[in-house]
Every structure is written in structure tokens, then in C-alpha cells.
Scaffold this active site. Structure first.
Site, short mmCIF file in Angstrom:
data_model
loop_
_atom_site.label_atom_id
_atom_site.label_comp_id
_atom_site.label_asym_id
_atom_site.label_seq_id
_atom_site.Cartn_x
_atom_site.Cartn_y
_atom_site.Cartn_z
CG ASP A 106 -0.26 -0.26 2.53
OD1 ASP A 106 0.90 0.18 2.71
OD2 ASP A 106 -0.87 -0.92 3.40
CG HIS A 121 4.58 -9.72 -0.51
ND1 HIS A 121 3.79 -10.12 0.55
CD2 HIS A 121 5.61 -10.61 -0.55
CE1 HIS A 121 4.32 -11.19 1.13
NE2 HIS A 121 5.43 -11.50 0.49
N1 APR Z 1 -1.37 -3.92 15.01
C1 APR Z 1 -0.54 -5.01 14.95
N2 APR Z 1 -0.93 -6.20 14.46
C2 APR Z 1 -2.20 -6.32 14.02
C3 APR Z 1 -3.12 -5.25 14.07
C4 APR Z 1 -2.66 -4.00 14.60
N3 APR Z 1 -3.46 -2.93 14.67
N4 APR Z 1 -4.31 -5.67 13.56
C5 APR Z 1 -4.12 -6.95 13.20
N5 APR Z 1 -2.87 -7.36 13.47
C6 APR Z 1 -2.23 -8.66 13.21
C7 APR Z 1 -3.17 -9.84 13.18
O1 APR Z 1 -3.32 -10.38 14.50
C8 APR Z 1 -2.42 -10.80 12.26
O2 APR Z 1 -1.52 -11.61 13.00
O3 APR Z 1 -1.70 -8.58 11.90
C9 APR Z 1 -1.63 -9.88 11.35
C10 APR Z 1 -2.12 -9.81 9.91
O4 APR Z 1 -1.89 -11.05 9.31
P1 APR Z 1 -2.19 -11.31 7.77
O5 APR Z 1 -3.52 -10.77 7.44
O6 APR Z 1 -1.93 -12.74 7.51
O7 APR Z 1 -1.13 -10.40 6.99
P2 APR Z 1 0.36 -10.71 6.58
O8 APR Z 1 1.09 -11.47 7.62
O9 APR Z 1 0.93 -9.41 6.13
O10 APR Z 1 0.17 -11.62 5.29
C11 APR Z 1 1.32 -11.94 4.55
O11 APR Z 1 0.08 -12.87 2.75
O12 APR Z 1 -1.68 -12.81 1.33
C12 APR Z 1 -0.37 -12.56 1.46
O13 APR Z 1 0.79 -11.04 0.15
C13 APR Z 1 -0.11 -11.11 1.21
O14 APR Z 1 1.51 -9.70 2.21
C14 APR Z 1 0.51 -10.63 2.50
C15 APR Z 1 1.04 -11.91 3.09
#
Ligand code: APR
Length: 258
Positions: A106, A121
Site C-alpha cells: 500500500d 510483495h
Molecule cells: N497492530 C498489529 N498487528 C495487528 C493489528 C494491529 N493494529 N491488527 C491486526 N494485526 C495482526 C493480526 O493479528 C495478524 O496476525 O496482523 C496480522 C495480519 O496477518 P495477515 O492478514 O496474515 O497479513 P500478513 O502477515 O501481512 O500476510 C502476509 O500474505 O496474502 C499474502 O501477500 C499477502 O503480504 C501478504 C502476506
């Protein structure tokens, strides 16, 4: 909400020479960009990204995939960096070397003022040829969607890494090198489920660094992390900076306005 930071972490942060920060979708959640894997609010609750975020999906349904990313582009354009983003800009001023690695597409870290960000990514604000011509400016009002590449006529696609695709080799190599060379790594807002990014905290731990997880929830990293700060990025990071450097006179913690 977290109100204390472990005292030994403050000392380690104060004396750290090289800090690595790895961020994931949770970091952008408080800016209004939904995360991927949270059942209630995640993008995956409304869409099935495995049917949209793959090269096969783009080949089969180019218009739907293009429209989905166009929708996300609008969402991201409306989002604003939060106090956690600004705390990282401040952290970069405080430590000798900071390497910021993100899985997010983003661009919010850059918009908050971080100059160098390793994007593992890609970035959805950029587009590139589905063939081999490379990146291209996003056409303003194209006649067809997806718009054709101005060089070869193949469709343009978002410049992001889809499921089943390789990460940009340079970005991955830089991230790996930094994780192996740092003395402290923060893993913030990521579920640490998606490899190879999820391996970076392990690389740091194996090289003898300390690892801090900032996340309201447990993840597979939690049991190995040196410290787990259970809270949200926008509140934990400003608190961490305040507690670490508050005593220093004449150094305002946040010199940038919102
Ligand atoms: N502050 C900190 N952590 C948070 C918050 C917050 N305000 N809100 C949610 N989280 C945590 C959630 O508990 C979760 O563990 O952020 C995490 C988000 O996890 P995912 O949605 O799996 O995101 P991410 O780890 O970035 O995914 C990795 O997967 O789909 C692919 O390419 C995509 O970059 C992405 C990758």
C-alpha cells in the site's frame, strides 16, 4: 491495551546498532486497510483472493482482477499513515541503521516519510506489463481494462507478487542480509504464515539477534520471540519510543505533524 514495555528491551533498543523492522497487513489495519486473514474484517472475508491474486486468475478473468486491484487502489489512496508509521520514521532517526522491510503493497510507509523501504510483495500503485516490458505509468482513462502495455500490447497488471510467484530477488536478498546482520528485529502486524517473509525473524534469531513481536494476537513466531508486545502498532510503537528515549532532553519524539 499495553501500558508497560519490558525494561530489558528498552536497554537493548537504546544500544542497538542495526534494527530491522518487518511489517505485515496488521500494520495498515489502523489506517483503514483491511488485513488478509482476519475472519471478520479481512479482505478474504469478502473476496477469495486465491481466485484473484494469482497469474492464472488474471489470465482467466483479467477484467475482474484488474477491477479488484483498482478498488484496493482507491481504498489505499483514502488511507492515511497512523502514529505507528510516524514512530518508525522517528525510530530511523534514533538508531544508527534501520532497515524497513514490508509485505504490504500500500505504500503507507513511504507516505509517512520512510525513505528506504524494502517491498517484498510489490506495490499496488504501480503497474507493469504482464509480459517482460517492465513497469509502466498507470494510464488515466484507458479505453480497455486492463489497459494494454504501451510497448507490446499485452495487458498491464498490478506490480505485486501473486500466489505462486517469486519475490523480487534484490528485495529478498537485501532483506535476508539485513535480518542476518541486525542486532534487533521487530515483527509487526504479520501472521508470520507466508514464506519467505515469515523466515526473516528466524534468520535474525539464528544469527543471535533479539526479536520483538508486536501483535494483539499470538502467531507461530510468538514462542520463539524474545519479547511479545500484545497490542496494536499505532499505540505500542509510540509508547515504546517514548519509554526508550523520553529522558533525553531537547530531542522531541515526534517532530513531524500528522
Ligand atoms: N497492530 C498489529 N498487528 C495487528 C493489528 C494491529 N493494529 N491488527 C491486526 N494485526 C495482526 C493480526 O493479528 C495478524 O496476525 O496482523 C496480522 C495480519 O496477518 P495477515 O492478514 O496474515 O497479513 P500478513 O502477515 O501481512 O500476510 C502476509 O500474505 O496474502 C499474502 O501477500 C499477502 O503480504 C501478504 C502476506
Amino acid at each position: 491495551m499495553i501500558s508497560t514495555i519490558p525494561g530489558d528491551l528498552l536497554g537493548v533498543l537504546r544500544s542497538a546498532r542495526h534494527v530491522v523492522v518487518l511489517t505485515g497487513a496488521g500494520f495498515s489495519a489502523e489506517s483503514g486497510v483491511p488485513t488478509f486473514r482476519e475472519a471478520q474484517t479481512g479482505l478474504w472475508a469478502r473476496f477469495r483472493p486465491e481466485e484473484l491474486a494469482t497469474p492464472e486468475a488474471f489470465a482467466r478473468h483479467p477484467r475482474e482482477v484488474w477491477d479488484w486491484y483498482a478498488w484496493r487502489r482507491v481504498l489505499v489512496a483514502k488511507a492515511r499513515p497512523h502514529a505507528g508509521h510516524r514512530a518508525l520514521v522517528e525510530l530511523a532517526r534514533r538508531v544508527p541503521t534501520l532497515t524497513l522491510i514490508t509485505q504490504n503493497v500500500d505504500g503507507l510507509h513511504q507516505r509517512s516519510g520512510c525513505r528506504e523501504v524494502i517491498e517484498l510483495h510489490g506495490n499496488l500503485t504501480r503497474v507493469r506489463c504482464a509480459g517482460t516490458c517492465g513497469t509502466s505509468p498507470l494510464p488515466e482513462s484507458p479505453d480497455t481494462l486492463p489497459p494494454p502495455c504501451p510497448c507490446c500490447g499485452q495487458p498491464l497488471r498490478p506490480d505485486v507478487v501473486w500466489f505462486g510467484e517469486s519475490l523480487p530477488a534484490d528485495a529478498l536478498a537485501q532483506a535476508w542480509q539485513a535480518a542476518g546482520a541486525c542486532d534487533l528485529l521487530f515483527s509487526i502486524g504479520t501472521s508470520t504464515l507466508v514464506y519467505p517473509a515469515a523466515a526473516l525473524p528466524e534468520v535474525a534469531l539464528d544469527a543471535g539477534a533479539s526479536v520483538v513481536e508486536v501483535n494483539p494476537d499470538e502467531t507461530p513466531l510468538s514462542r520463539r520471540a524474545t519479547w511479545c508486545l500484545r497490542g496494536k502498532a499505532a499505540s505500542v510503537l509510540p509508547l515504546l519510543l517514548e519509554r526508550t528515549w523520553a529522558q533525553e532532553k531537547g530531542k522531541p519524539l515526534q517532530s513531524d505533524d500528522d
